[in-house]
Design an enzyme around this catalytic site. Sequence first.
Site, PDB file in Angstrom:
ATOM      1  N   ARG A  47       0.851  -1.203   0.000  1.00 24.80           N
ATOM      2  CA  ARG A  47       0.000   0.000   0.000  1.00 24.80           C
ATOM      3  C   ARG A  47       0.881   1.245   0.000  1.00 24.80           C
ATOM      4  NH1 ARG A  47      -1.405   1.861   4.547  1.00 24.80           N
ATOM      5  NH2 ARG A  47      -2.100  -0.101   5.462  1.00 24.80           N
ATOM      6  N   TYR A  99     -16.664  16.111 -15.278  1.00 25.00           N
ATOM      7  CA  TYR A  99     -17.141  14.729 -15.336  1.00 25.00           C
ATOM      8  C   TYR A  99     -18.200  14.504 -14.233  1.00 25.00           C
ATOM      9  CZ  TYR A  99     -16.926   9.679 -14.727  1.00 25.00           C
ATOM     10  OH  TYR A  99     -17.238   8.361 -14.589  1.00 25.00           O
ATOM     11  N   ASP A 171      -7.973  18.352 -14.097  1.00 21.47           N
ATOM     12  CA  ASP A 171      -8.247  17.008 -14.606  1.00 21.47           C
ATOM     13  C   ASP A 171      -7.819  16.998 -16.073  1.00 21.47           C
ATOM     14  OD1 ASP A 171      -9.406  14.734 -15.777  1.00 21.47           O
ATOM     15  OD2 ASP A 171     -11.090  14.726 -14.386  1.00 21.47           O
ATOM     16  N   LYS A 196      -8.881   5.931 -19.340  1.00 27.35           N
ATOM     17  CA  LYS A 196      -9.218   6.449 -20.668  1.00 27.35           C
ATOM     18  C   LYS A 196      -7.993   6.374 -21.586  1.00 27.35           C
ATOM     19  CE  LYS A 196     -12.963   7.189 -18.306  1.00 27.35           C
ATOM     20  NZ  LYS A 196     -13.269   8.464 -17.659  1.00 27.35           N
TER      21      LYS A 196
END
Length: 380
Positions: A47, A99, A171, A196
């Site tokens: 992690r 978005y 973004d 994407k």
Amino acid sequence: MTKLKTKLIHGGISTDQTTGAVSVPIYQVSTYKQNALGQPKDYEYSRSGNPTRHALEALIADLEEGVQGFAFGSGLAGIHTVLSLFEPGDHIIMADDVYGGSFRLMDKVFSKLGIRYDLVDMSDLSAIEVAFKPETKAVYVETPSNPLLKILDIEKIAGLAKEHQALTLVDNTFATPYLQRPLTLGADVVMHSATKYLGGHSDVVAGLVVAKSHELAERIAFLQNSIGGVLGPQDSWIVQRGIKTLALRMEAHSKAAMKIAEFLEGHPAVAKVYYPGLASHPGHEIAKKQMATFGGMLSFELVDEGAVKGLVEGLSYFTLAESLGGVESLIEVPAVMTHASIPKDIRESIGIKDGLIRLSPGIEDLDDLLDDLKTGLEGI
Ligand SMILES: *Cc1c(COP(=O)(O)O)cnc(C)c1O
């Protein structure tokens, strides 16, 4: 300075440090043997850090020209971590057509924690100026925006934010670092849905974040480890593999989008086309200045809204699906699909009509894509 196309292949950590393998292997491991009590080697627990994830994080930092990159289990997990920089009472100015999932995260999750926001049409700089409050800590930008392909002037917005001691968060999913690098234009943090274009093959869900300063990098590293929404080694490898061909794909996507936008703009069944590469687009001049090409995404409206369903269900090569940025062409209706989480009144006030159609052209033969659309439009 190394050119971007070369960085896509050799940037960050591109070979395995121990074996010399020319692609960093998938270190499918959770924990690491320590040298002695209290003396771990480079990694302790996956992690906190994993060599495969680290290679991807170093690559995206290199591509975006920031100091440190971070990989997450989804774009929204990354955005969640970035928004966790803020505290109750803080105010964020958010672009009005971000978005849908990012809006929902702000509106339904962070609002509840006492973080306030205003939606602003950021193509109007004076509207941003009046939205600043003494508590404003960040300006949240998405350009080109989703799904209206609005173009925002990152340099000017970041300048305004600085005057008000606020951070600029961008973004960069639609443009990717191949077309635009917000940190070089004054932004402080860049966020990506690597699901994407960066991944590029519709086979992985992932998020990436890059910080411009060491101070921010340290805070985001703390949050990434504390919140724990990290990307696994297998998916980290898949994203890094996708990024290697980003230049080739973005050139092809942009070329296809331009040709399709021109075709649609001249078609009598089409009422309006949204593509920053068209001279008719209000953000065309800013896009020319801030982007290398105009990107792969476009949206349009039909003259007859009632024909939308028939068109989007009837094409051969454009698959009706959410998401974007893959090698295969996708078509969708934002009001019903990707942006359904935005209430209808807000959707309409920002210009997302029920009949708006969004296209993500893939890298198929462009003539086939144009023929597909031509046939589809004839049939409505
Ligand atoms: C898809 C998308 C997101 C969310 O990313 P996920 O990987 O789906 O969590 C954020 N911003 C933009 C612009 C997107 O297109």
